[in-house]
Every structure is written in structure tokens, then in C-alpha cells.
Design a protein around this motif. Structure first.
Motif, PDB file in Angstrom:
ATOM      1  N   LYS A 310     -49.441   1.031  35.812  1.00 44.52           N
ATOM      2  CA  LYS A 310     -49.488   2.484  35.633  1.00 44.52           C
ATOM      3  C   LYS A 310     -48.953   3.208  36.862  1.00 44.52           C
ATOM      4  CE  LYS A 310     -53.429   2.489  32.453  1.00 44.52           C
ATOM      5  NZ  LYS A 310     -54.848   2.916  32.260  1.00 44.52           N
ATOM      6  N   ASN A 311     -49.214   2.623  38.049  1.00 48.26           N
ATOM      7  CA  ASN A 311     -48.732   3.251  39.277  1.00 48.26           C
ATOM      8  C   ASN A 311     -47.212   3.348  39.304  1.00 48.26           C
ATOM      9  OD1 ASN A 311     -51.370   3.368  40.116  1.00 48.26           O
ATOM     10  ND2 ASN A 311     -51.227   1.674  41.577  1.00 48.26           N
ATOM     11  N   PHE A 312     -46.520   2.383  38.696  1.00 48.02           N
ATOM     12  CA  PHE A 312     -45.056   2.331  38.735  1.00 48.02           C
ATOM     13  C   PHE A 312     -44.396   3.146  37.623  1.00 48.02           C
ATOM     14  CE2 PHE A 312     -45.885  -1.508  41.258  1.00 48.02           C
ATOM     15  CZ  PHE A 312     -44.948  -1.347  42.275  1.00 48.02           C
ATOM     16  N   ALA A 313     -45.201   3.670  36.702  1.00 46.34           N
ATOM     17  CA  ALA A 313     -44.633   4.373  35.543  1.00 46.34           C
ATOM     18  C   ALA A 313     -43.756   5.546  35.968  1.00 46.34           C
ATOM     19  CB  ALA A 313     -45.754   4.855  34.628  1.00 46.34           C
ATOM     20  N   GLY A 314     -42.517   5.569  35.448  1.00 49.27           N
ATOM     21  CA  GLY A 314     -41.600   6.687  35.697  1.00 49.27           C
ATOM     22  C   GLY A 314     -40.917   6.669  37.044  1.00 49.27           C
ATOM     23  N   GLN A 315     -41.179   5.653  37.891  1.00 47.39           N
ATOM     24  CA  GLN A 315     -40.559   5.601  39.220  1.00 47.39           C
ATOM     25  C   GLN A 315     -39.291   4.748  39.215  1.00 47.39           C
ATOM     26  OE1 GLN A 315     -43.041   5.466  42.843  1.00 47.39           O
ATOM     27  NE2 GLN A 315     -44.744   4.895  41.492  1.00 47.39           N
ATOM     28  N   GLU A 316     -38.329   5.163  40.020  1.00 46.52           N
ATOM     29  CA  GLU A 316     -37.094   4.398  40.212  1.00 46.52           C
ATOM     30  C   GLU A 316     -36.992   3.999  41.679  1.00 46.52           C
ATOM     31  OE1 GLU A 316     -33.863   5.773  36.879  1.00 46.52           O
ATOM     32  OE2 GLU A 316     -33.957   6.933  38.733  1.00 46.52           O
ATOM     33  N   PHE A 317     -36.468   2.817  41.915  1.00 46.99           N
ATOM     34  CA  PHE A 317     -36.325   2.306  43.290  1.00 46.99           C
ATOM     35  C   PHE A 317     -34.867   1.946  43.528  1.00 46.99           C
ATOM     36  CE2 PHE A 317     -40.585   1.489  41.788  1.00 46.99           C
ATOM     37  CZ  PHE A 317     -41.371   2.015  42.807  1.00 46.99           C
ATOM     38  N   GLY A 318     -34.331   2.403  44.647  1.00 48.59           N
ATOM     39  CA  GLY A 318     -32.929   2.183  44.980  1.00 48.59           C
ATOM     40  C   GLY A 318     -32.286   3.514  45.335  1.00 48.59           C
ATOM     41  N   SER A 319     -30.965   3.558  45.271  1.00 50.19           N
ATOM     42  CA  SER A 319     -30.247   4.799  45.570  1.00 50.19           C
ATOM     43  C   SER A 319     -28.905   4.787  44.838  1.00 50.19           C
ATOM     44  CB  SER A 319     -30.011   4.945  47.082  1.00 50.19           C
ATOM     45  OG  SER A 319     -29.261   3.842  47.574  1.00 50.19           O
ATOM     46  N   GLY A 320     -28.405   6.001  44.574  1.00 52.88           N
ATOM     47  CA  GLY A 320     -27.121   6.117  43.887  1.00 52.88           C
ATOM     48  C   GLY A 320     -27.189   5.514  42.493  1.00 52.88           C
ATOM     49  N   SER A 321     -26.176   4.687  42.217  1.00 52.03           N
ATOM     50  CA  SER A 321     -26.118   4.050  40.894  1.00 52.03           C
ATOM     51  C   SER A 321     -26.903   2.741  40.850  1.00 52.03           C
ATOM     52  CB  SER A 321     -24.655   3.778  40.514  1.00 52.03           C
ATOM     53  OG  SER A 321     -24.058   2.911  41.474  1.00 52.03           O
ATOM     54  N   LYS A 322     -27.434   2.317  41.993  1.00 52.90           N
ATOM     55  CA  LYS A 322     -28.172   1.052  42.059  1.00 52.90           C
ATOM     56  C   LYS A 322     -29.666   1.348  42.079  1.00 52.90           C
ATOM     57  CE  LYS A 322     -24.451  -1.240  44.598  1.00 52.90           C
ATOM     58  NZ  LYS A 322     -24.086  -1.935  45.831  1.00 52.90           N
ATOM     59  N   LYS A 323     -30.248   1.329  40.901  1.00 59.42           N
ATOM     60  CA  LYS A 323     -31.662   1.643  40.768  1.00 59.42           C
ATOM     61  C   LYS A 323     -32.305   0.704  39.751  1.00 59.42           C
ATOM     62  CE  LYS A 323     -31.187   6.590  41.753  1.00 59.42           C
ATOM     63  NZ  LYS A 323     -31.382   7.973  41.220  1.00 59.42           N
ATOM     64  N   VAL A 324     -33.607   0.500  39.944  1.00 61.81           N
ATOM     65  CA  VAL A 324     -34.386  -0.265  38.975  1.00 61.81           C
ATOM     66  C   VAL A 324     -35.695   0.454  38.697  1.00 61.81           C
ATOM     67  CG1 VAL A 324     -33.426  -2.524  39.593  1.00 61.81           C
ATOM     68  CG2 VAL A 324     -35.478  -1.671  40.772  1.00 61.81           C
ATOM     69  N   GLN A 325     -36.248   0.182  37.547  1.00 59.24           N
ATOM     70  CA  GLN A 325     -37.584   0.641  37.192  1.00 59.24           C
ATOM     71  C   GLN A 325     -38.479  -0.575  36.946  1.00 59.24           C
ATOM     72  OE1 GLN A 325     -37.257   3.267  33.814  1.00 59.24           O
ATOM     73  NE2 GLN A 325     -37.173   5.084  35.122  1.00 59.24           N
ATOM     74  N   VAL A 326     -39.737  -0.482  37.406  1.00 61.40           N
ATOM     75  CA  VAL A 326     -40.696  -1.563  37.176  1.00 61.40           C
ATOM     76  C   VAL A 326     -41.340  -1.349  35.812  1.00 61.40           C
ATOM     77  CG1 VAL A 326     -42.803  -2.682  37.969  1.00 61.40           C
ATOM     78  CG2 VAL A 326     -41.113  -1.870  39.639  1.00 61.40           C
ATOM     79  N   GLN A 327     -41.195  -2.334  34.941  1.00 59.48           N
ATOM     80  CA  GLN A 327     -41.733  -2.231  33.589  1.00 59.48           C
ATOM     81  C   GLN A 327     -43.152  -2.805  33.480  1.00 59.48           C
ATOM     82  OE1 GLN A 327     -39.763  -0.642  31.134  1.00 59.48           O
ATOM     83  NE2 GLN A 327     -38.691  -0.194  33.063  1.00 59.48           N
ATOM     84  N   LYS A 328     -43.422  -3.834  34.252  1.00 62.61           N
ATOM     85  CA  LYS A 328     -44.701  -4.514  34.147  1.00 62.61           C
ATOM     86  C   LYS A 328     -45.028  -5.212  35.452  1.00 62.61           C
ATOM     87  CE  LYS A 328     -47.196  -7.883  31.265  1.00 62.61           C
ATOM     88  NZ  LYS A 328     -47.087  -8.874  30.157  1.00 62.61           N
ATOM     89  N   VAL A 329     -46.319  -5.298  35.768  1.00 58.31           N
ATOM     90  CA  VAL A 329     -46.778  -5.970  36.985  1.00 58.31           C
ATOM     91  C   VAL A 329     -47.763  -7.074  36.609  1.00 58.31           C
ATOM     92  CG1 VAL A 329     -47.977  -5.704  39.192  1.00 58.31           C
ATOM     93  CG2 VAL A 329     -46.531  -3.842  38.333  1.00 58.31           C
TER      94      VAL A 329
END
Length: 469
Positions: A310-329
Motif C-alpha cells: 500500500k505504501n508504494f501505491a501510485g509511486q514511480e521511481f526513476g527519472s525521465g523516461s526511465k521509471k518503474v512502479q512497484v506492483q507488489k511487495v
């Protein structure tokens, strides 16, 4: 044929461009979890204060139950010319003796007596006796000092007064002659018997050991702190302490304390370690009025994983076009560390593995993971597929979300203990009440199922005996 080759060429072009536009795929090796055995963690000793109060009416009730009917009998008239039987005529009353400033108890015993008194002589082998029989009733008042010896409430009783409802008389030469002077010597004979009889009955009726041990056995039976987490708390007595009993108003007060260990166990219901043969009572002059209990707040990896997802919901990590989202922990234990598996989607797809040490923030009451880093195999894969994801800045941002509050777990542990401090009755006539406060974090330990945060809780406990059977 030409048409077929053209179609095949176009198909290959689609595949080529599609493969160029998709994200890189991480295929890292998963760090396998450890057993984290053993699953039993012994805490530092706890101290539970058990001030016990016993009302005089319960002493009175127990005494009346044990002292009934014929309470004294002397059938030998040859030794002192007196034969006597004493019965309890009505219920005994026991109260605080106001004349002794409340330090002693007063027992009032209504009784009836059948007295045979022999008058005469034996001369030259000839017996010249006249035996008279008296039916008497009266009230005996006794006063007792109070103490505590070997688990038992003890008394040292003295006969204070004996009042006959009617002055005993006998007819002598046609006249009613008072014979109280004949009865009084009999009183001197049996007074010590009555005193010792009452002492013995009170000691028997107020033997705390069976009741205390039954109550302790109930308290020390492992109880489930959480059904979902399969966590159990087991209390094992080490030593029992007690001060002397004192009388205050209409109640006996006795300070008792228990030094014990509290073990948190994960899994099926454990066996009790209560051993009645090893319980001894040690006399002391003073016992602290608070308890110190070391208990555990259990966070399963599954529960922690859900919170962190839940903490990672809606967050993106990286910069520019290189980004990821955490779907599950998902988290688990490995070599005294926590492994955090993050399923990511975006510029890089797959699972990355982080490792770190669980820590606790006292101010926010949060668990977080110190020295968080990529697992070696994960890092090598990242270096080949997405080196930007292995950068320290990205890792620090991810680490900020790898935390969760254990306040609900702390409250659950506290409430589990509090349930046994709210008029809890381990046996008829015994009631336990108390309160808990001042939660203090102690340490974190890992099992193969959970993170266990050990905490210390201070509070008070009172044990009241009311209507003891």
C-alpha cells in the motif's frame, strides 16, 4: 510464393520493432528464505505484583463451614470431676477488634454446654458421690493476633470473656444455689482447647496455597495473543514472594509478587511449564506496587508485505523516461536480514530483491530497514539491464516506502494482556484487575513467519478474594 514472402517479411518487421519497444526483463535469482529456528524466544524475567485482599466475611464463612456442631468433648469425669460437651449454638461472627486499634480480630462464638459436675469423696474404698448435670448457654468472645506462615493465615487466640445467658444454679437442701463457681473451673480447663481449636480451624480455612496455586496455574496457562499470527504467550513462575498479612478495617491484606519469564511462541498451542512442585513462597518485607511485563508485538511477513504494498501505491521511481512502479511487495527472512522482493513494472519488468536489517523508530513506532541494498545477484542483473535502477538516489526513495507502523500490533499485544486484567476470574471467588501503560520498545527478533518486536509494559495488578469457596 512472392506474396507469402512479403507477408513473412512484414511479420518479422513487426516482431523486431515490437521487441525494441518493450521494457527490459529482469530474471534475478530469488534469495531463498531461511528457517530462522528456533521459534521460541525467552524474554528477560518479568515481575508481576499480586496484592491479595481477603475479606473478614470470607474468613467468617470458611470458619463457620469447618466449625460445626460439637466443638469440644470431655467424657472423662475421673480426672477432675468434670465431664463436659460444648456445641456451637449459632453462626460465629468475626470482625475487626476496635479495642486493639484494628490490629486483631474478634470472634464471637455462641455456644451451649452440657456440664456434669461430681461432688463427693472416696473413703476406705467407698464412693460417696453426687453428680449434677447442667445445661448452659452463653457467648464466648475471643481475640486473635494475625500472621502469615507457610502460605497460611495464622492466629494466636485468647479467650477474652465468657458470658452465660443465665447464671447456672443447682438445688442444695431445697434452695437454688448459684454454682457459677463450679463452672468457672471447667472454663479454665477447656478455654485452651477452644483457643487452639479456633486457631486450627482458621489456619485450615485460610490456607492460601491451594487457591494461590490454582490461580497461578490458570494465569500461567499459555494463552493465544493472536489467532491470525498463531502467537502464544507463556508465563513460567521462577519465584513467589510475600509479605506478612495485615488487617485493615474488614480486610486482610497480603502483598504477593511473582518473578517469571514470558516466552512468545509461534505455531500450535504450547505446553504449560507451570510446575507446582517447584513453587516456593519466600518471605519479604516489601514488594513493588507495579508489574513489569515483557510481551511481544508480532508482525507476520504476509501482513507487513500488504502494508508495504500500500505504501508504494501510485509511486514511480526513476527519472525521465526511465521509471518503474512497484506492483507488489513480499518479504522474508534470510541470514539475519529481511529480503524485500519488489515486483516492478515500467521501463524494467520483473522482480528486484533488496536486503536490510529491521530497525525500530521509537518516535513514529515504525519498523524500517536499515542499510538497505540490492541483493548481489539482483545488482549484477540490474547493471546489465538497467543500471539507472541501481543508483543510490533511486534506492533511497524506495527505502522511504519500506517502512510500516506497528502501532496496531502494539495495541493488540497490550489488549491481549489487558483482557486478563479486567475482572478476570481464574477461579470462583478470585478476581484480577489492573491496568497497563508506558509501552517501551526492547528489541526485534525474526522467525520464519514473522518479525517480533519485544516490548516492556508497566502497570498494576490487584487480586481480590471475595466469596471464596
Amino acid at each position: 510464393m512472392l506474396k507469402f514472402l512479403s507477408f513473412l517479411f512484414i511479420f518479422l518487421l513487426i516482431i523486431f520493432f515490437s521487441s525494441c519497444s518493450t521494457s527490459n526483463k529482469i530474471a534475478a535469482l530469488k534469495p531463498e528464505p531461511d528457517d530462522a529456528n528456533p521459534l521460541v524466544y525467552e524474554n528477560t524475567p518479568s515481575f508481576i505484583n499480586l496484592p491479595i485482599s481477603v475479606k473478614l466475611k470470607d474468613v467468617e464463612s470458611q470458619t463457620n463451614a469447618l466449625l460445626n456442631g460439637l466443638i469440644y468433648e470431655d467424657n472423662n469425669i475421673e480426672d477432675d470431676n468434670i465431664e463436659m460437651k460444648i456445641w456451637k449454638l449459632a453462626p460465629i461472627t468475626i470482625e475487626n477488634d476496635k479495642e486493639s486499634n484494628g490490629e486483631k480480630i474478634k470472634t464471637v462464638l455462641p455456644l451451649k454446654a452440657l456440664v456434669k459436675y461430681r461432688i463427693g469423696t472416696k473413703t476406705l474404698g467407698v464412693e460417696l458421690y453426687n453428680t449434677k448435670e447442667f445445661n448452659l448457654n452463653g457467648v464466648v468472645t475471643l481475640v486473635s493476633d494475625v500472621g502469615l506462615t507457610n502460605w497460611k493465615l495464622t492466629t494466636k487466640t485468647e479467650l477474652k470473656s465468657l458470658e452465660w445467658n443465665e447464671s447456672p444454679t443447682m438445688v442444695v437442701f431445697g434452695k437454688n444455689v448459684p454454682v457459677t463457681y463450679l463452672i468457672n473451673p471447667a472454663v479454665k480447663i477447656f478455654r485452651s482447647k477452644i483457643e487452639s481449636k479456633l486457631d486450627a480451624v482458621i489456619e485450615k480455612s485460610m490456607d492460601f496455597k491451594p487457591n494461590v496455586l490454582v490461580a497461578l496455574e490458570k494465569i500461567c496457562a499459555p494463552f493465544q495473543m493472536s489467532e491470525a499470527y498463531e502467537s502464544w504467550l507463556r508465563i513460567t513462575p521462577i519465584e513467589i514472594y510475600s509479605t506478612n498479612a495485615i488487617l485493615k478495617n474488614d480486610t486482610f491484606l497480603m502483598e504477593m509478587g511473582m518473578k517469571c519469564t514470558m516466552a512468545t511462541l509461534i505455531g500450535g498451542k504450547p505446553e504449560s511449564k507451570f510446575d507446582v512442585a517447584k513453587i516456593t513462597l519466600k518471605p519479604v518485607t516489601k514488594i513493588p506496587n507495579q508489574i513489569t511485563a515483557n510481551i511481544a508485538a508480532v508482525s507476520t511477513f504476509a501482513d507487513a508485505s500488504k502494508i508495504m504494498t500500500k505504501n508504494f501505491a501510485g509511486q514511480e521511481f526513476g527519472s525521465g523516461s526511465k521509471k518503474v512502479q512497484v506492483q507488489k511487495v513480499n518479504i522474508w527472512h534470510k541470514a539475519d536480514k529481511i529480503v524485500i522482493a519488489l515486483d516492478v513494472l515500467g521501463s524494467v519488468n520483473g522482480t528486484i530483491y533488496l536486503t536490510g536489517f529491521p530497525q525500530y523508530n521509537e518516535l513514529t513506532k515504525e519498523l524500517f530497514f536499515d542499510k538497505l541494498d540490492y541483493a548481489l545477484d539482483t545488482k549484477s542483473k540490474l547493471m546489465r539491464t538497467a543500471s539507472w535502477l541501481a543508483q543510490g538516489m533511486v534506492l533511497r526513495k524506495i527505502q522511504e516506502s519500506c517502512r510500516y507502523s506497528i502501532v496496531p500490533n502494539l495495541e493488540q499485544g497490550k489488549q491481549s494482556m489487558a483482557a486478563y486484567l479486567k475482572n478476570y476470574s481464574p477461579m470462583p471467588g478470585v478476581f484480577i484487575n489492573g491496568k497497563m501503560d508506558n509501552i517501551q520498545f526492547q528489541k526485534i527478533q525474526l522467525t520464519n513467519k514473522a518479525i517480533i518486536a519485544f516490548i516492556k509494559v508497566n502497570g498494576t495488578v490487584n487480586v481480590a478474594v471475595d466469596g471464596l469457596k
